[in-house]
Design an enzyme around this catalytic site. Structure first.
Site, PDB file in Angstrom:
ATOM      1  N   ASN A   9       9.653   6.710  -1.589  1.00  0.00           N
ATOM      2  CA  ASN A   9       9.764   7.025  -0.162  1.00  0.00           C
ATOM      3  C   ASN A   9      11.144   6.561   0.310  1.00  0.00           C
ATOM      4  OD1 ASN A   9       9.523   7.345   2.572  1.00  0.00           O
ATOM      5  ND2 ASN A   9       7.920   5.795   2.861  1.00  0.00           N
ATOM      6  N   LYS A  11      12.533   7.108   3.055  1.00  0.00           N
ATOM      7  CA  LYS A  11      12.579   6.884   4.513  1.00  0.00           C
ATOM      8  C   LYS A  11      13.824   7.555   5.106  1.00  0.00           C
ATOM      9  CE  LYS A  11       9.783   2.824   3.808  1.00  0.00           C
ATOM     10  NZ  LYS A  11       9.349   1.502   4.228  1.00  0.00           N
ATOM     11  N   HIS A 104       1.908   7.081   7.539  1.00  0.00           N
ATOM     12  CA  HIS A 104       2.644   5.860   7.182  1.00  0.00           C
ATOM     13  C   HIS A 104       2.667   4.919   8.392  1.00  0.00           C
ATOM     14  CE1 HIS A 104       5.834   3.149   5.980  1.00  0.00           C
ATOM     15  NE2 HIS A 104       5.647   3.581   4.737  1.00  0.00           N
ATOM     16  N   GLU A 157      -1.284   0.364   1.794  1.00  0.00           N
ATOM     17  CA  GLU A 157      -0.013  -0.275   2.144  1.00  0.00           C
ATOM     18  C   GLU A 157      -0.248  -1.323   3.227  1.00  0.00           C
ATOM     19  OE1 GLU A 157       3.544   2.177   0.873  1.00  0.00           O
ATOM     20  OE2 GLU A 157       3.154   2.650   2.953  1.00  0.00           O
ATOM     21  N   SER A 194       6.742  -3.554  -0.927  1.00  0.00           N
ATOM     22  CA  SER A 194       7.615  -4.464  -1.688  1.00  0.00           C
ATOM     23  C   SER A 194       7.426  -4.363  -3.202  1.00  0.00           C
ATOM     24  CB  SER A 194       7.432  -5.907  -1.210  1.00  0.00           C
ATOM     25  OG  SER A 194       7.817  -6.022   0.139  1.00  0.00           O
ATOM     26  N   GLY A 215       9.397   1.984  -1.572  1.00  0.00           N
ATOM     27  CA  GLY A 215      10.363   2.248  -0.514  1.00  0.00           C
ATOM     28  C   GLY A 215      11.748   1.805  -0.938  1.00  0.00           C
TER      29      GLY A 215
HETATM   30  P1  PGA Z   1       8.913  -0.990   0.674  1.00  0.00           P
HETATM   31  O1  PGA Z   1       8.276   0.241   1.462  1.00  0.00           O
HETATM   32  O2  PGA Z   1       8.745  -0.684  -0.800  1.00  0.00           O
HETATM   33  O3  PGA Z   1      10.333  -1.029   1.092  1.00  0.00           O
HETATM   34  O4  PGA Z   1       8.139  -2.193   1.049  1.00  0.00           O
HETATM   35  C1  PGA Z   1       7.099   0.843   1.033  1.00  0.00           C
HETATM   36  C2  PGA Z   1       6.657   1.879   2.019  1.00  0.00           C
HETATM   37  O5  PGA Z   1       6.847   1.684   3.222  1.00  0.00           O
HETATM   38  O6  PGA Z   1       6.144   2.939   1.651  1.00  0.00           O
END
Ligand code: PGA
Length: 231
Positions: A9, A11, A104, A157, A194, A215
């Protein structure tokens, strides 16, 4: 190992130039490891979810570098075609992608998306045979939906874990995944929050987690290639 999902993802990150650089790098990692052997990405589904504006470029780059990647989007219009200024609907997405992330927590938080909105988005995705990746932060969020679980993927999540560098424990995430599967028979359940190259294996080694939603660690091609080395 059963089939695993690796979802990136991105973003709201990456320009076209940065995307081209990412592909050059990851292609090098995947096609020529230090041992000179190609990565074995057997039995895994790898889905990259960029911004809408990058979809067409990614399609070309995936073909150019012969990468085993599929495409997804990070959102979808809750409406079909028509007078909905600014929206990207399921028909548009279907031209490029097979998956769509819905619900999300960042969309719930920053754009006020509620369960009704998320449900409409799932319906629109399914109408055009896109597979929704439904993000939930706890098991009760699933109670709002009556869904054909065989057609969706669920991503657990927990909010505290997203972008914090503080992931859930594999034991707890697996426990939640197990409960989500009891509620939504047949759905694959991913863990997100994370995930990085250091901890990915601990989530993949559990009994009920079918993959990861990544992410920030997916933005770095070396880091993401290392994550994929567990595919
Ligand atoms: P992150 O995000 O891996 O940066 O924690 C995961 C997500 O929001 O899908």
């Amino acid at each position: 190992m059963n089939q695993k999902f690796f979802v990136a993802n991105w973003k709201s990150n990456k320009t076209t130039t940065e995307t081209i650089q990412w592909f050059e790098s990851i292609s090098n990692f995947i096609h020529s490891t230090s041992s000179g052997q190609e990565f074995q990405i057997s039995n895994s589904t790898i889905i990259i979810c960029p911004s809408f504006s990058l979809l067409s470029e990614l399609k070309l780059l995936i073909a150019h570098y012969h990468l085993p990647f599929l495409l997804g989007t990070q959102d979808i219009s809750p409406f079909g075609e028509g007078a909905y200024t600014g929206e990207v609907n399921s028909k548009h997405i279907k031209e490029f992608a097979e998956y769509v992330i819905v619900g999300h927590s960042e969309r719930r938080k920053h754009f006020g998306e509620d369960e009704e909105m998320v449900y409409k988005k799932i319906e629109q995705a399914l109408k055009n045979s896109l597979t929704p990746i439904l993000c939930v932060s706890d098991i009760h969020q699933l109670d709002h939906y009556s869904l054909d679980a065989s057609k969706i993927i669920i991503a657990y999540e927990p909010i505290f874990a997203i972008g914090s560098g503080n992931p859930d424990t594999p034991e707890n995430a697996n426990n939640v995944a197990c409960q989500l599967k009891e509620k939504a028979m047949k759905a694959s359940v991913l863990y997100g929050g994370s995930v990085n190259s250091q901890n990915v294996q601990s989530f993949l080694n559990t009994s009920d987690i079918d993959g990861v939603l990544v992410g920030s660690a997916s933005l770095n091609p070396h880091e993401f290639a290392t994550i994929l080395s567990y595919a």
